[in-house]
Structures are given as C-alpha cells and as structure tokens.
Motif scaffolding. Sequence first.
Motif, PDB file in Angstrom:
ATOM      1  N   LEU A  24     -11.770  32.397  44.222  1.00  0.00           N
ATOM      2  CA  LEU A  24     -10.659  31.902  43.395  1.00  0.00           C
ATOM      3  C   LEU A  24      -9.409  31.952  44.517  1.00  0.00           C
ATOM      4  N   ASP A  25      -8.664  31.050  44.470  1.00  0.00           N
ATOM      5  CA  ASP A  25      -7.432  30.645  45.325  1.00  0.00           C
ATOM      6  C   ASP A  25      -6.256  31.249  44.419  1.00  0.00           C
ATOM      7  N   LEU A  26      -5.274  32.002  44.856  1.00  0.00           N
ATOM      8  CA  LEU A  26      -4.325  32.364  44.066  1.00  0.00           C
ATOM      9  C   LEU A  26      -3.333  31.161  43.489  1.00  0.00           C
ATOM     10  N   ASN A  27      -3.322  30.178  44.343  1.00  0.00           N
ATOM     11  CA  ASN A  27      -2.446  28.955  44.020  1.00  0.00           C
ATOM     12  C   ASN A  27      -3.149  27.819  43.201  1.00  0.00           C
ATOM     13  N   LYS A  28      -4.398  27.499  43.638  1.00  0.00           N
ATOM     14  CA  LYS A  28      -5.033  26.567  43.048  1.00  0.00           C
ATOM     15  C   LYS A  28      -5.598  26.838  41.738  1.00  0.00           C
ATOM     16  N   ASP A  29      -5.941  28.300  41.703  1.00  0.00           N
ATOM     17  CA  ASP A  29      -6.683  28.614  40.244  1.00  0.00           C
ATOM     18  C   ASP A  29      -5.760  29.405  39.459  1.00  0.00           C
ATOM     19  N   LYS A  30      -4.528  29.144  39.325  1.00  0.00           N
ATOM     20  CA  LYS A  30      -3.609  30.089  38.553  1.00  0.00           C
ATOM     21  C   LYS A  30      -3.837  29.678  37.049  1.00  0.00           C
ATOM     22  N   ASP A  31      -4.524  28.704  36.778  1.00  0.00           N
ATOM     23  CA  ASP A  31      -4.940  28.470  35.496  1.00  0.00           C
ATOM     24  C   ASP A  31      -5.878  29.111  34.812  1.00  0.00           C
ATOM     25  N   ILE A  32      -6.579  29.755  35.824  1.00  0.00           N
ATOM     26  CA  ILE A  32      -7.988  30.651  35.580  1.00  0.00           C
ATOM     27  C   ILE A  32      -7.235  32.113  35.526  1.00  0.00           C
ATOM     28  N   ILE A  33      -6.629  32.576  36.614  1.00  0.00           N
ATOM     29  CA  ILE A  33      -6.190  33.827  36.897  1.00  0.00           C
ATOM     30  C   ILE A  33      -5.211  34.255  36.073  1.00  0.00           C
ATOM     31  N   ILE A  34      -4.399  33.622  35.544  1.00  0.00           N
ATOM     32  CA  ILE A  34      -3.134  34.027  34.942  1.00  0.00           C
ATOM     33  C   ILE A  34      -3.817  34.219  33.356  1.00  0.00           C
ATOM     34  N   PRO A  35      -4.305  33.552  32.608  1.00  0.00           N
ATOM     35  CA  PRO A  35      -4.804  33.914  31.529  1.00  0.00           C
ATOM     36  C   PRO A  35      -6.079  35.067  31.410  1.00  0.00           C
ATOM     37  N   ARG A  36      -6.806  34.999  32.462  1.00  0.00           N
ATOM     38  CA  ARG A  36      -7.762  36.078  32.169  1.00  0.00           C
ATOM     39  C   ARG A  36      -7.090  37.349  32.685  1.00  0.00           C
ATOM     40  N   ALA A  37      -6.035  37.512  33.449  1.00  0.00           N
ATOM     41  CA  ALA A  37      -5.315  38.996  33.763  1.00  0.00           C
ATOM     42  C   ALA A  37      -4.656  39.265  32.382  1.00  0.00           C
ATOM     43  N   LEU A  38      -4.356  38.495  31.626  1.00  0.00           N
ATOM     44  CA  LEU A  38      -3.988  38.996  30.092  1.00  0.00           C
ATOM     45  C   LEU A  38      -4.954  38.837  29.109  1.00  0.00           C
ATOM     46  N   LEU A  39      -5.956  38.654  29.334  1.00  0.00           N
ATOM     47  CA  LEU A  39      -7.075  38.483  28.230  1.00  0.00           C
ATOM     48  C   LEU A  39      -7.331  39.527  27.542  1.00  0.00           C
ATOM     49  N   ALA A  40      -7.395  40.807  28.066  1.00  0.00           N
ATOM     50  CA  ALA A  40      -7.740  42.099  27.492  1.00  0.00           C
ATOM     51  C   ALA A  40      -6.427  42.924  27.547  1.00  0.00           C
ATOM     52  N   THR A  41      -5.415  42.382  27.725  1.00  0.00           N
ATOM     53  CA  THR A  41      -4.244  43.425  27.850  1.00  0.00           C
ATOM     54  C   THR A  41      -3.942  43.738  26.345  1.00  0.00           C
ATOM     55  N   THR A  42      -3.305  44.910  26.201  1.00  0.00           N
ATOM     56  CA  THR A  42      -2.917  45.614  24.978  1.00  0.00           C
ATOM     57  C   THR A  42      -1.279  45.875  25.155  1.00  0.00           C
ATOM     58  N   PRO A  43      -0.666  46.405  24.026  1.00  0.00           N
ATOM     59  CA  PRO A  43       0.683  46.476  24.145  1.00  0.00           C
ATOM     60  C   PRO A  43       0.853  47.810  25.036  1.00  0.00           C
ATOM     61  N   ALA A  44      -0.382  48.624  25.101  1.00  0.00           N
ATOM     62  CA  ALA A  44       0.031  49.775  26.168  1.00  0.00           C
ATOM     63  C   ALA A  44      -0.126  49.514  27.622  1.00  0.00           C
ATOM     64  N   THR A  45      -0.929  48.222  27.790  1.00  0.00           N
ATOM     65  CA  THR A  45      -1.333  47.826  29.198  1.00  0.00           C
ATOM     66  C   THR A  45      -0.429  46.939  29.654  1.00  0.00           C
ATOM     67  N   PHE A  46       0.251  46.179  28.599  1.00  0.00           N
ATOM     68  CA  PHE A  46       0.888  44.810  28.994  1.00  0.00           C
ATOM     69  C   PHE A  46       2.086  44.955  30.106  1.00  0.00           C
ATOM     70  N   LEU A  47       2.769  46.122  30.347  1.00  0.00           N
ATOM     71  CA  LEU A  47       3.757  46.151  31.195  1.00  0.00           C
ATOM     72  C   LEU A  47       3.143  46.192  32.622  1.00  0.00           C
ATOM     73  N   HIS A  48       1.961  46.864  32.777  1.00  0.00           N
ATOM     74  CA  HIS A  48       1.086  46.915  33.884  1.00  0.00           C
ATOM     75  C   HIS A  48       0.629  45.631  34.316  1.00  0.00           C
ATOM     76  N   ASP A  49      -0.001  44.852  33.474  1.00  0.00           N
ATOM     77  CA  ASP A  49      -0.797  43.721  33.667  1.00  0.00           C
ATOM     78  C   ASP A  49       0.085  42.378  34.084  1.00  0.00           C
ATOM     79  N   ILE A  50       1.403  42.295  33.339  1.00  0.00           N
ATOM     80  CA  ILE A  50       2.360  41.358  33.477  1.00  0.00           C
ATOM     81  C   ILE A  50       3.179  41.605  34.875  1.00  0.00           C
ATOM     82  N   THR A  51       3.269  42.875  35.252  1.00  0.00           N
ATOM     83  CA  THR A  51       3.855  43.227  36.474  1.00  0.00           C
ATOM     84  C   THR A  51       3.144  42.710  37.759  1.00  0.00           C
ATOM     85  N   ASN A  52       1.775  43.100  37.560  1.00  0.00           N
ATOM     86  CA  ASN A  52       0.940  42.382  38.519  1.00  0.00           C
ATOM     87  C   ASN A  52       1.026  40.904  38.719  1.00  0.00           C
ATOM     88  N   LEU A  53       1.039  40.255  37.448  1.00  0.00           N
ATOM     89  CA  LEU A  53       1.110  38.811  37.604  1.00  0.00           C
ATOM     90  C   LEU A  53       2.336  38.478  38.355  1.00  0.00           C
TER      91      LEU A  53
END
Length: 93
Positions: A24-53
């Motif tokens: 995966l390419d960070l620029n070309k595949d953002k349509d895959i990476i962004i949703p997948r990075a938040l797919l399993a997030t919860t209110p408890a992990t959201f801040l960590h996950d969104i900060t990484n993005l």
Amino acid sequence: MKKQHTISDILPKHLAWDMDSDTLDLNKDKDIIIPRALLATTPATFLHDITNLEQVYTKNQIVKELKSTKERISNKVCVLVSQRYHVPVFARF
C-alpha cells in the motif's frame, strides 16, 4: 527533518488481513488506509487511532474518505470524527 511515515505507523497488520499492507502507498491508497485505520476503533482507542492518521492525512482527507468508503465504519466513529473536526455529523448506515 520530518519523520517519514510508513504504513505500519497507522495501519496495524490485522486491519489489512485480506491484503499485503506492505504494497500500500500512503498517498495513492488513502481510500483504503483511512477507513481501515478506524474500522475497529472504539471511544477508548479513538484518540490514539485518529492521532496516527493525522500524522499523515489532513482532516479534510480523513472526512472525505470516511464519507465515501464502502467499509463498515460505525456511525459512532462517524460522530466522533465529526465532533473532533467540528463538521456536521454524517452517518454510514
């Protein structure tokens, strides 16, 4: 010097179980990476996950990809993103 980010910085391997995340390419595949990075997030992990993005993508890119994705992002995650970025609430389902 700004740190170069890799896919493993923002997308844990288990969220890309059905593909080779190393290709995966960070620029070309953002349509895959962004949703997948938040797919399993919860209110408890959201801040960590969104900060990484946010290390790689702008708020506009994140919101745009979440609004258009076919991934099963929960409406709770959409609300959390809306609140963080002060944009109108949107829902996936």
